[in-house]
Design a protein around this motif. Structure first.
Motif, PDB file in Angstrom:
ATOM      1  N   GLU A   3       0.842  -1.185   0.000  1.00 28.69           N
ATOM      2  CA  GLU A   3       0.000   0.000   0.000  1.00 28.69           C
ATOM      3  C   GLU A   3       0.883   1.242   0.000  1.00 28.69           C
ATOM      4  OE1 GLU A   3      -3.426  -1.767  -0.469  1.00 28.69           O
ATOM      5  OE2 GLU A   3      -3.364   0.376  -0.036  1.00 28.69           O
ATOM      6  N   PRO A   4       0.485   2.353  -0.676  1.00 30.68           N
ATOM      7  CA  PRO A   4       1.291   3.556  -0.675  1.00 30.68           C
ATOM      8  C   PRO A   4       1.393   4.134   0.718  1.00 30.68           C
ATOM      9  CG  PRO A   4      -0.892   3.993  -1.607  1.00 30.68           C
ATOM     10  CD  PRO A   4      -0.786   2.517  -1.435  1.00 30.68           C
ATOM     11  N   ASP A   5       2.551   4.699   1.023  1.00 25.78           N
ATOM     12  CA  ASP A   5       2.768   5.359   2.311  1.00 25.78           C
ATOM     13  C   ASP A   5       2.208   6.763   2.229  1.00 25.78           C
ATOM     14  OD1 ASP A   5       3.632   6.608   4.567  1.00 25.78           O
ATOM     15  OD2 ASP A   5       5.700   5.929   4.435  1.00 25.78           O
ATOM     16  N   MET A   6       0.969   6.935   2.683  1.00 24.92           N
ATOM     17  CA  MET A   6       0.283   8.207   2.508  1.00 24.92           C
ATOM     18  C   MET A   6       0.939   9.324   3.303  1.00 24.92           C
ATOM     19  SD  MET A   6      -3.708   7.272   2.215  1.00 24.92           S
ATOM     20  CE  MET A   6      -4.299   6.106   0.999  1.00 24.92           C
ATOM     21  N   LYS A   7       1.507   8.969   4.444  1.00 25.37           N
ATOM     22  CA  LYS A   7       2.071  10.020   5.271  1.00 25.37           C
ATOM     23  C   LYS A   7       3.328  10.589   4.637  1.00 25.37           C
ATOM     24  CE  LYS A   7       2.368  11.197  10.106  1.00 25.37           C
ATOM     25  NZ  LYS A   7       2.077  10.755  11.445  1.00 25.37           N
ATOM     26  N   SER A   8       4.129   9.731   3.962  1.00 26.75           N
ATOM     27  CA  SER A   8       5.360  10.213   3.366  1.00 26.75           C
ATOM     28  C   SER A   8       5.116  10.846   2.003  1.00 26.75           C
ATOM     29  CB  SER A   8       6.371   9.068   3.239  1.00 26.75           C
ATOM     30  OG  SER A   8       5.872   8.062   2.380  1.00 26.75           O
ATOM     31  N   GLN A   9       4.148  10.298   1.225  1.00 28.73           N
ATOM     32  CA  GLN A   9       3.889  10.829  -0.106  1.00 28.73           C
ATOM     33  C   GLN A   9       2.972  12.036  -0.068  1.00 28.73           C
ATOM     34  OE1 GLN A   9       2.555   7.951  -2.964  1.00 28.73           O
ATOM     35  NE2 GLN A   9       3.962   6.380  -2.247  1.00 28.73           N
ATOM     36  N   GLY A  10       2.176  12.171   0.950  1.00 29.66           N
ATOM     37  CA  GLY A  10       1.120  13.159   0.958  1.00 29.66           C
ATOM     38  C   GLY A  10      -0.132  12.529   0.365  1.00 29.66           C
ATOM     39  N   TYR A  11      -1.283  12.947   0.819  1.00 27.82           N
ATOM     40  CA  TYR A  11      -2.526  12.318   0.380  1.00 27.82           C
ATOM     41  C   TYR A  11      -3.563  13.379   0.069  1.00 27.82           C
ATOM     42  CZ  TYR A  11      -4.315  13.363   5.076  1.00 27.82           C
ATOM     43  OH  TYR A  11      -4.716  14.015   6.220  1.00 27.82           O
ATOM     44  N   ALA A  44     -14.971  13.286  10.948  1.00 28.43           N
ATOM     45  CA  ALA A  44     -14.079  12.262  10.407  1.00 28.43           C
ATOM     46  C   ALA A  44     -12.896  12.899   9.689  1.00 28.43           C
ATOM     47  CB  ALA A  44     -14.847  11.350   9.455  1.00 28.43           C
ATOM     48  N   ALA A  45     -13.150  13.999   8.960  1.00 29.05           N
ATOM     49  CA  ALA A  45     -12.062  14.710   8.277  1.00 29.05           C
ATOM     50  C   ALA A  45     -11.048  15.233   9.281  1.00 29.05           C
ATOM     51  CB  ALA A  45     -12.640  15.851   7.445  1.00 29.05           C
ATOM     52  N   SER A  46     -11.541  15.807  10.374  1.00 24.61           N
ATOM     53  CA  SER A  46     -10.645  16.331  11.410  1.00 24.61           C
ATOM     54  C   SER A  46      -9.815  15.218  12.030  1.00 24.61           C
ATOM     55  CB  SER A  46     -11.453  17.054  12.491  1.00 24.61           C
ATOM     56  OG  SER A  46     -12.115  18.175  11.953  1.00 24.61           O
ATOM     57  N   SER A  47     -10.432  14.056  12.238  1.00 25.70           N
ATOM     58  CA  SER A  47      -9.716  12.920  12.827  1.00 25.70           C
ATOM     59  C   SER A  47      -8.613  12.415  11.899  1.00 25.70           C
ATOM     60  CB  SER A  47     -10.691  11.774  13.131  1.00 25.70           C
ATOM     61  OG  SER A  47     -11.634  12.162  14.115  1.00 25.70           O
ATOM     62  N   ILE A  48      -8.896  12.386  10.601  1.00 18.43           N
ATOM     63  CA  ILE A  48      -7.893  11.951   9.630  1.00 18.43           C
ATOM     64  C   ILE A  48      -6.709  12.914   9.628  1.00 18.43           C
ATOM     65  CG2 ILE A  48      -7.429  11.680   7.155  1.00 18.43           C
ATOM     66  CD1 ILE A  48     -10.356  10.640   6.926  1.00 18.43           C
ATOM     67  N   GLY A  53      -1.666  13.936   9.567  1.00 13.75           N
ATOM     68  CA  GLY A  53      -1.032  15.196   9.207  1.00 13.75           C
ATOM     69  C   GLY A  53      -1.837  15.879   8.115  1.00 13.75           C
ATOM     70  N   MET A  54      -1.466  17.101   7.769  1.00 14.29           N
ATOM     71  CA  MET A  54      -2.220  17.866   6.777  1.00 14.29           C
ATOM     72  C   MET A  54      -2.058  17.227   5.392  1.00 14.29           C
ATOM     73  SD  MET A  54      -4.277  20.400   6.779  1.00 14.29           S
ATOM     74  CE  MET A  54      -3.878  21.107   8.390  1.00 14.29           C
ATOM     75  N   PRO A  55      -3.169  17.069   4.644  1.00 13.22           N
ATOM     76  CA  PRO A  55      -3.066  16.486   3.302  1.00 13.22           C
ATOM     77  C   PRO A  55      -2.422  17.446   2.312  1.00 13.22           C
ATOM     78  CG  PRO A  55      -5.294  17.238   3.713  1.00 13.22           C
ATOM     79  CD  PRO A  55      -4.549  17.414   5.009  1.00 13.22           C
ATOM     80  N   ARG A  56      -2.096  16.920   1.122  1.00 13.45           N
ATOM     81  CA  ARG A  56      -1.590  17.784   0.058  1.00 13.45           C
ATOM     82  C   ARG A  56      -2.685  18.706  -0.447  1.00 13.45           C
ATOM     83  NH1 ARG A  56       1.346  15.085  -4.809  1.00 13.45           N
ATOM     84  NH2 ARG A  56       1.546  17.297  -5.310  1.00 13.45           N
TER      85      ARG A  56
END
Length: 229
Positions: A3-11, A44-48, A53-56
């Motif tokens: 699975e892609p590493d969302m935290k390192s790539q940004g999501y 749910a958005a706030s929890s994510i 961390g902040m998305p791209r």
């Protein structure tokens, strides 16, 4: 396959409570291989965001079960410059102006053709790619993606306008920045005579930098400069 590493790539964060639209947009984004998180509510958005961390970038509906996207965006803009696409059925001129005034980068009404939707998402991602991860000047550190600033590794609480001003100063240390240019870049409009919003924001920012070894000084009839002292 990993699975892609969302935290390192940004999501990307998709905030949408309509299952059909959520599924369609997810399929479009998956096809482009964009790492994605989905939320049906603002909570749910706030929890994510708190966990990942902040998305791209954020794709944000307005009418959601636990509130409206306008208020969510206004709160978000107190701490972050993350690019935001408003995607909503609310299509009056007042709604559009409200979304852009709250800090949205783009505003699309549903239903939206897939090609138009994807072109706006790509524009958001280009904008986020232009934001440097960190800007540092001595003990002052700014994180444009999160809208956070630190002095001596301690976070200082700034409004969105104060952060935008600080980023301008830290990016141009020792250079006189014209008041009219600063106002246009930060407030997004021409500066009118007897306008005190800029000087008030700089006064507050100067106090918050008091432990940094840097200060913002006024240049008579020209502008402001960040310098040591």
């Amino acid at each position: 396959m990993n699975e892609p590493d969302m935290k390192s790539q940004g999501y990307l964060l998709l905030v949408e409570d309509d299952p059909a639209i959520q599924a369609r947009n997810k399929a479009l984004l998956d096809e482009k291989q964009h790492p994605l998180r989905q939320a049906l509510t603002l909570a749910a958005a706030s929890s994510i965001i708190a966990a990942e961390g902040m998305p791209r970038a954020i794709i944000l509906d307005v009418m959601l079960p636990d509130g409206n996207g306008f208020d969510f965006l206004l709160k978000l803009r107190e701490t972050s410059n993350v690019p935001v696409l408003m995607l909503t059925a609310e299509d009056t001129q007042e709604d559009i102006l409200r979304g852009l005034t709250a800090g949205g980068d783009y505003y699309l009404t549903k239903p939206c053709p897939p090609a138009i939707f994807l072109s706006h998402v790509e524009a958001l991602l280009r904008r986020s790619a232009l934001l440097p991860e960190i800007v540092v000047l001595g003990p002052i550190k700014c994180e444009p993606s999160s809208g956070k600033a630190f002095v001596n590794n301690e976070e200082i609480v700034l409004s969105q306008k104060e952060f935008a001003l600080l980023l301008q100063f830290v990016s141009h240390p020792g250079k006189i920045l014209l008041a009219t240019d600063l106002y246009k870049k930060v407030w997004g409009q021409e500066m009118f005579p007897e306008e005190y919003s800029l000087s008030s924001a700089i006064y507050r920012l100067r106090k918050k930098l008091s432990d940094s070894g840097y200060t913002i000084t006024s240049e008579y009839k020209e502008g402001y400069i960040l310098e040591q002292g």
